[in-house]
Write an enzyme that holds these catalytic residues in place. Structure first.
Site, PDB file in Angstrom:
ATOM      1  N   ASN A  84       1.566  -4.065  -1.238  1.00 39.25           N
ATOM      2  CA  ASN A  84       2.299  -3.316  -0.214  1.00 39.25           C
ATOM      3  C   ASN A  84       1.636  -3.373   1.163  1.00 39.25           C
ATOM      4  OD1 ASN A  84       3.805  -0.785   0.894  1.00 39.25           O
ATOM      5  ND2 ASN A  84       1.645  -0.175   0.885  1.00 39.25           N
ATOM      6  N   TYR A 139       6.046 -10.589  12.836  1.00 41.90           N
ATOM      7  CA  TYR A 139       6.167  -9.704  11.667  1.00 41.90           C
ATOM      8  C   TYR A 139       7.334 -10.165  10.806  1.00 41.90           C
ATOM      9  CZ  TYR A 139       7.086  -5.306   9.098  1.00 41.90           C
ATOM     10  OH  TYR A 139       7.311  -4.360   8.128  1.00 41.90           O
TER      11      TYR A 139
HETATM   12  N1  LIG Z   1       7.344   1.969   7.501  1.00 38.29           N
HETATM   13  C1  LIG Z   1       8.379   1.195   7.665  1.00 38.29           C
HETATM   14  O1  LIG Z   1       9.314   1.515   8.394  1.00 38.29           O
HETATM   15  C2  LIG Z   1       8.448  -0.128   6.946  1.00 38.29           C
HETATM   16  C3  LIG Z   1       9.663  -0.807   6.903  1.00 38.29           C
HETATM   17  C4  LIG Z   1       9.721  -2.046   6.239  1.00 38.29           C
HETATM   18  C5  LIG Z   1       8.583  -2.557   5.628  1.00 38.29           C
HETATM   19  N2  LIG Z   1       7.414  -1.855   5.694  1.00 38.29           N
HETATM   20  C6  LIG Z   1       6.240  -2.447   5.039  1.00 38.29           C
HETATM   21  O2  LIG Z   1       5.781  -1.535   4.057  1.00 38.29           O
HETATM   22  C7  LIG Z   1       4.359  -1.631   3.925  1.00 38.29           C
HETATM   23  C8  LIG Z   1       3.744  -0.249   4.137  1.00 38.29           C
HETATM   24  O3  LIG Z   1       4.130   0.210   5.426  1.00 38.29           O
HETATM   25  P1  LIG Z   1       3.701   1.656   5.965  1.00 38.29           P
HETATM   26  O4  LIG Z   1       4.614   1.970   7.075  1.00 38.29           O
HETATM   27  O5  LIG Z   1       3.516   2.576   4.846  1.00 38.29           O
HETATM   28  O6  LIG Z   1       2.280   1.265   6.615  1.00 38.29           O
HETATM   29  P2  LIG Z   1       1.075   2.188   7.126  1.00 38.29           P
HETATM   30  O7  LIG Z   1       1.425   3.633   7.099  1.00 38.29           O
HETATM   31  O8  LIG Z   1       0.604   1.577   8.391  1.00 38.29           O
HETATM   32  O9  LIG Z   1      -0.024   1.909   5.985  1.00 38.29           O
HETATM   33  C9  LIG Z   1      -0.487   0.612   5.794  1.00 38.29           C
HETATM   34  C10 LIG Z   1      -1.422   0.597   4.616  1.00 38.29           C
HETATM   35  O10 LIG Z   1      -1.902  -0.731   4.411  1.00 38.29           O
HETATM   36  C11 LIG Z   1      -3.329  -0.743   4.506  1.00 38.29           C
HETATM   37  N3  LIG Z   1      -3.719  -2.021   5.100  1.00 38.29           N
HETATM   38  C12 LIG Z   1      -3.138  -2.661   6.151  1.00 38.29           C
HETATM   39  N4  LIG Z   1      -3.744  -3.829   6.365  1.00 38.29           N
HETATM   40  C13 LIG Z   1      -4.736  -3.942   5.437  1.00 38.29           C
HETATM   41  C14 LIG Z   1      -5.730  -4.914   5.153  1.00 38.29           C
HETATM   42  N5  LIG Z   1      -5.862  -6.028   5.894  1.00 38.29           N
HETATM   43  N6  LIG Z   1      -6.563  -4.697   4.137  1.00 38.29           N
HETATM   44  C15 LIG Z   1      -6.483  -3.570   3.390  1.00 38.29           C
HETATM   45  N7  LIG Z   1      -5.572  -2.608   3.608  1.00 38.29           N
HETATM   46  C16 LIG Z   1      -4.726  -2.801   4.638  1.00 38.29           C
HETATM   47  C17 LIG Z   1      -3.681   0.471   5.340  1.00 38.29           C
HETATM   48  O11 LIG Z   1      -5.010   0.870   5.071  1.00 38.29           O
HETATM   49  P3  LIG Z   1      -5.854   1.847   6.052  1.00 38.29           P
HETATM   50  O12 LIG Z   1      -4.870   2.612   6.874  1.00 38.29           O
HETATM   51  O13 LIG Z   1      -6.644   2.705   5.106  1.00 38.29           O
HETATM   52  O14 LIG Z   1      -6.688   0.948   6.885  1.00 38.29           O
HETATM   53  C18 LIG Z   1      -2.658   1.467   4.833  1.00 38.29           C
HETATM   54  O15 LIG Z   1      -3.053   1.991   3.592  1.00 38.29           O
HETATM   55  C19 LIG Z   1       3.914  -2.665   4.945  1.00 38.29           C
HETATM   56  O16 LIG Z   1       3.820  -3.926   4.317  1.00 38.29           O
HETATM   57  C20 LIG Z   1       5.054  -2.663   5.947  1.00 38.29           C
HETATM   58  O17 LIG Z   1       5.149  -3.866   6.662  1.00 38.29           O
HETATM   59  C21 LIG Z   1       7.310  -0.673   6.343  1.00 38.29           C
END
Ligand SMILES: NC(=O)c1ccc[n+]([C@@H]2O[C@H](COP(=O)([O-])OP(=O)(O)OC[C@H]3O[C@@H](n4cnc5c(N)ncnc54)[C@H](OP(=O)(O)O)[C@@H]3O)[C@@H](O)[C@H]2O)c1
Length: 252
Positions: A90, A158
């Site tokens: 994820n 992205y």
């Molecule tokens: N939120 C949305 O609207 C949305 C929509 C479509 C898709 N997505 C996708 O869903 C996923 C989760 O999104 P989210 O919004 O929940 O993101 P978020 O709140 O920014 O959280 C991202 C998570 O990924 C971890 N992370 C990021 N890069 C990393 C790396 N290089 N190594 C290890 N850990 C890493 C972060 O760890 P730390 O914070 O502890 O560093 C955090 O736990 C992502 O792939 C995103 O692209 C999100």
């Protein structure tokens, strides 16, 4: 009957946001969960919440863009919880602003590809030999509606990295199906995570809601429920699917 009873699940990027919701739900459904991220405080908070609810979890930290770190994390999970049955790849995010292609910096492009596509590839590469040897396992990847159609609100690097995750998912599903391993992707539209709430204003939320046939924005729990279904036995004949979790927004 718990739907993931006794399964070991590694949910990458579960220190916050969508990943944290998946980790909490999987633990409620009986999985032994490896909560993962880079921020130790956020990791401990999710870990503590799960244990408070009576679930079983460990917290593991590390950067997924470095294969040596990915391997170290996987080994720690296997040592503490046992062989990994479920991988939810994820972790990721958008590292550049939306806008014209020529304004994208080389660093911004590389960060998007590394932080989404490469991190997903390295994590899967690490768990796959074990799953193939055991002839069992399920892998979920995290795409985005950004990769389902061009949208001026999505940064190009992205969207391109997430599109790469989609074909990686489907390619892999064909390779590992004969080993009893299923591979599926989830493609969410904008989700109201704590982080997104900080920059999506109320008026902007209203505007976005109007673009959804189901007139609300998605929550991390909406995505977690989709992940639970795909990871569970109920989805045992489903592989290579990109599941849109968008309130219908992606088709209009
Ligand atoms: N939120 C949305 O609207 C949305 C929509 C479509 C898709 N997505 C996708 O869903 C996923 C989760 O999104 P989210 O919004 O929940 O993101 P978020 O709140 O920014 O959280 C991202 C998570 O990924 C971890 N992370 C990021 N890069 C990393 C790396 N290089 N190594 C290890 N850990 C890493 C972060 O760890 P730390 O914070 O502890 O560093 C955090 O736990 C992502 O792939 C995103 O692209 C999100």
């Amino acid at each position: 009957m718990k739907r993931l009873g006794g399964k070991v699940a590694w949910v990458t990027g579960s220190s916050r946001g969508i990943g944290a919701a998946i980790a909490r739900l999987f633990a409620r459904e009986g999985a032994l969960v490896a909560v993962h991220g880079r921020d130790p405080e956020a990791l401990s908070a999710v870990h503590a919440e799960i244990e408070k609810e009576g679930g079983r979890a460990i917290a593991v930290a590390g950067d997924l863009t470095k294969f040596a770190e990915v391997e170290a994390i996987r080994q720690q999970i296997e040592r503490d919880l046992g062989a990994i049955d479920i991988l939810v790849a994820n972790a990721g995010g958008s590292f550049t602003a939306p806008g014209p292609l020529e304004d994208i910096t080389e660093d911004g492009w590389r960060a998007s590809v590394e932080g989404n596509l490469t991190a997903t590839f390295l994590t899967i590469k690490s768990v796959l030999p074990g799953m193939k040897a055991r002839k069992a396992g399920t892998i979920l990847t995290m795409s985005s509606s950004a990769a389902r159609r061009p949208n001026p609100r999505s940064p190009v690097p992205y969207a391109a990295a997430k599109a790469g995750i989609q074909i990686l998912t489907q390619h892999l599903a064909t390779q590992v199906g004969p080993f009893g391993i299923r591979v599926n992707a989830i493609a969410p539209e904008t989700i109201l995570t704590e982080k997104n709430k900080q920059w999506i204003s109320e008026p902007m939320q209203q505007q976005l809601i109007e673009a959804h046939p189901i007139r609300r924005l998605g929550t991390p729990e909406d995505v977690a429920q989709a992940a639970l279904f795909l990871a569970s036995e109920e989805a045992s004949w489903i592989t290579g699917v990109i599941l849109d979790v968008t309130g219908g927004a992606v088709m209009v």
